[in-house]
Design a protein around this motif. Sequence first.
Motif, PDB file in Angstrom:
ATOM      1  N   ALA A  37      25.320  68.944  63.543  1.00  0.00           N
ATOM      2  CA  ALA A  37      26.474  67.840  63.883  1.00  0.00           C
ATOM      3  C   ALA A  37      27.182  68.148  65.118  1.00  0.00           C
ATOM      4  O   ALA A  37      27.282  69.255  65.408  1.00  0.00           O
ATOM      5  CB  ALA A  37      27.311  67.779  62.589  1.00  0.00           C
ATOM      6  N   ARG A  38      27.845  67.310  65.527  1.00  0.00           N
ATOM      7  CA  ARG A  38      28.666  67.537  66.848  1.00  0.00           C
ATOM      8  C   ARG A  38      30.056  66.501  66.624  1.00  0.00           C
ATOM      9  O   ARG A  38      30.164  65.631  66.503  1.00  0.00           O
ATOM     10  CB  ARG A  38      27.613  66.694  68.222  1.00  0.00           C
ATOM     11  N   PRO A  39      31.243  67.399  66.867  1.00  0.00           N
ATOM     12  CA  PRO A  39      32.264  66.610  67.126  1.00  0.00           C
ATOM     13  C   PRO A  39      32.387  66.554  68.526  1.00  0.00           C
ATOM     14  O   PRO A  39      32.024  67.256  69.531  1.00  0.00           O
ATOM     15  CB  PRO A  39      33.227  67.849  66.614  1.00  0.00           C
ATOM     16  N   ARG A  40      33.280  65.239  68.897  1.00  0.00           N
ATOM     17  CA  ARG A  40      33.327  64.935  70.301  1.00  0.00           C
ATOM     18  C   ARG A  40      35.123  64.665  70.108  1.00  0.00           C
ATOM     19  O   ARG A  40      35.465  63.821  69.452  1.00  0.00           O
ATOM     20  CB  ARG A  40      32.864  63.581  70.672  1.00  0.00           C
ATOM     21  N   THR A  41      35.816  65.472  70.943  1.00  0.00           N
ATOM     22  CA  THR A  41      37.174  65.714  71.257  1.00  0.00           C
ATOM     23  C   THR A  41      37.676  64.820  72.379  1.00  0.00           C
ATOM     24  O   THR A  41      37.129  65.229  73.304  1.00  0.00           O
ATOM     25  CB  THR A  41      37.665  67.011  70.852  1.00  0.00           C
ATOM     26  N   HIS A  42      38.119  63.861  72.275  1.00  0.00           N
ATOM     27  CA  HIS A  42      38.790  62.950  73.302  1.00  0.00           C
ATOM     28  C   HIS A  42      40.297  63.482  73.496  1.00  0.00           C
ATOM     29  O   HIS A  42      40.924  63.135  72.604  1.00  0.00           O
ATOM     30  CB  HIS A  42      38.263  61.675  73.457  1.00  0.00           C
ATOM     31  N   ARG A  43      41.033  63.827  74.587  1.00  0.00           N
ATOM     32  CA  ARG A  43      42.126  64.195  74.600  1.00  0.00           C
ATOM     33  C   ARG A  43      42.651  63.680  75.864  1.00  0.00           C
ATOM     34  O   ARG A  43      42.006  63.754  77.039  1.00  0.00           O
ATOM     35  CB  ARG A  43      42.553  65.837  74.512  1.00  0.00           C
ATOM     36  N   PRO A  78      37.321  59.577  56.930  1.00  0.00           N
ATOM     37  CA  PRO A  78      36.453  60.662  56.479  1.00  0.00           C
ATOM     38  C   PRO A  78      35.114  60.043  56.416  1.00  0.00           C
ATOM     39  O   PRO A  78      35.108  59.079  55.959  1.00  0.00           O
ATOM     40  CB  PRO A  78      37.159  61.306  55.318  1.00  0.00           C
ATOM     41  N   PRO A  79      34.180  60.836  56.704  1.00  0.00           N
ATOM     42  CA  PRO A  79      33.903  62.120  57.367  1.00  0.00           C
ATOM     43  C   PRO A  79      33.693  61.846  58.959  1.00  0.00           C
ATOM     44  O   PRO A  79      33.056  62.825  59.350  1.00  0.00           O
ATOM     45  CB  PRO A  79      32.885  62.977  56.643  1.00  0.00           C
ATOM     46  N   ARG A  80      34.037  60.983  59.534  1.00  0.00           N
ATOM     47  CA  ARG A  80      33.596  60.455  60.831  1.00  0.00           C
ATOM     48  C   ARG A  80      34.775  60.710  61.942  1.00  0.00           C
ATOM     49  O   ARG A  80      34.274  61.250  62.934  1.00  0.00           O
ATOM     50  CB  ARG A  80      33.184  58.916  60.829  1.00  0.00           C
ATOM     51  N   THR A  81      35.949  60.286  61.657  1.00  0.00           N
ATOM     52  CA  THR A  81      36.755  60.302  62.774  1.00  0.00           C
ATOM     53  C   THR A  81      38.365  60.591  62.366  1.00  0.00           C
ATOM     54  O   THR A  81      38.747  60.308  61.345  1.00  0.00           O
ATOM     55  CB  THR A  81      36.756  59.068  63.633  1.00  0.00           C
ATOM     56  N   PHE A  82      38.815  61.121  63.241  1.00  0.00           N
ATOM     57  CA  PHE A  82      40.523  61.344  63.010  1.00  0.00           C
ATOM     58  C   PHE A  82      41.324  61.179  64.517  1.00  0.00           C
ATOM     59  O   PHE A  82      40.724  61.634  65.337  1.00  0.00           O
ATOM     60  CB  PHE A  82      41.091  62.352  62.021  1.00  0.00           C
ATOM     61  N   THR A  83      42.486  60.789  64.421  1.00  0.00           N
ATOM     62  CA  THR A  83      43.310  60.821  65.505  1.00  0.00           C
ATOM     63  C   THR A  83      44.688  61.492  65.269  1.00  0.00           C
ATOM     64  O   THR A  83      45.262  61.170  64.159  1.00  0.00           O
ATOM     65  CB  THR A  83      43.370  59.368  65.919  1.00  0.00           C
ATOM     66  N   GLU A  95      47.511  62.329  72.884  1.00  0.00           N
ATOM     67  CA  GLU A  95      46.809  62.027  71.619  1.00  0.00           C
ATOM     68  C   GLU A  95      45.368  62.845  71.680  1.00  0.00           C
ATOM     69  O   GLU A  95      44.613  62.773  72.812  1.00  0.00           O
ATOM     70  CB  GLU A  95      46.672  60.627  71.524  1.00  0.00           C
ATOM     71  N   VAL A  96      44.906  63.180  70.657  1.00  0.00           N
ATOM     72  CA  VAL A  96      43.488  63.742  70.438  1.00  0.00           C
ATOM     73  C   VAL A  96      42.975  62.713  69.408  1.00  0.00           C
ATOM     74  O   VAL A  96      43.125  62.659  68.429  1.00  0.00           O
ATOM     75  CB  VAL A  96      43.853  65.304  70.012  1.00  0.00           C
ATOM     76  N   ASN A  97      41.420  62.402  69.755  1.00  0.00           N
ATOM     77  CA  ASN A  97      40.632  61.866  69.172  1.00  0.00           C
ATOM     78  C   ASN A  97      39.290  62.564  68.657  1.00  0.00           C
ATOM     79  O   ASN A  97      38.829  63.164  69.688  1.00  0.00           O
ATOM     80  CB  ASN A  97      40.182  60.366  69.717  1.00  0.00           C
ATOM     81  N   VAL A  98      38.959  62.620  67.629  1.00  0.00           N
ATOM     82  CA  VAL A  98      37.903  63.682  67.186  1.00  0.00           C
ATOM     83  C   VAL A  98      36.821  62.653  66.452  1.00  0.00           C
ATOM     84  O   VAL A  98      37.220  61.957  65.530  1.00  0.00           O
ATOM     85  CB  VAL A  98      38.287  64.710  66.214  1.00  0.00           C
ATOM     86  N   ARG A  99      35.623  62.513  66.912  1.00  0.00           N
ATOM     87  CA  ARG A  99      34.869  61.823  66.216  1.00  0.00           C
ATOM     88  C   ARG A  99      33.365  63.056  65.819  1.00  0.00           C
ATOM     89  O   ARG A  99      33.070  63.595  66.723  1.00  0.00           O
ATOM     90  CB  ARG A  99      34.045  60.841  67.138  1.00  0.00           C
ATOM     91  N   ILE A 100      32.991  62.802  64.684  1.00  0.00           N
ATOM     92  CA  ILE A 100      32.064  63.742  64.005  1.00  0.00           C
ATOM     93  C   ILE A 100      30.702  62.867  63.827  1.00  0.00           C
ATOM     94  O   ILE A 100      30.845  61.792  63.114  1.00  0.00           O
ATOM     95  CB  ILE A 100      32.531  64.697  62.902  1.00  0.00           C
TER      96      ILE A 100
END
Length: 125
Positions: free
Chosen positions: A119-125, A90-95, A106-111
């Motif tokens: 602010a921008r979330p980047r979701t990588h799946r 928190p508050p930057r990334t979760f997988t 797998e889903v990776n979210v980076r804020i």
Amino acid sequence: MNDQRPTPITAGQVESVQRVVRLGQRSDTTIDAASTLSQTYATDVDDLWEACTTPDRLARWFAPVSGDLRLGGRYQIEGNAGGEVRACEPPRTFTLTWEMGGGASEVNVRIEPDGDAAARPRTHR
């Protein structure tokens, strides 16, 4: 029967999301696909983190989510996928894992901040 859930506001949503799909060959028979989605919101990183990780706020814009949204916890999206929280900073990334229909990804979210008031979330799946 009256559904009490709020209707998500989606006007302009689809057009404002940036999408990238990358394909890679893992073996002769396996191709990996990775998709990245990002969008800028007029809020700060902490508020966006809360919107992405708090069940009450997730239900407002995504879907009802139950379970344990902490590292190692399992979650379930109502009528959809479930999985496990694999990493959380928190508050930057979760997988998390996205498990549905016998398959898993797998889903990776980076804020990250995007200017002074966004602010921008980047979701990588």
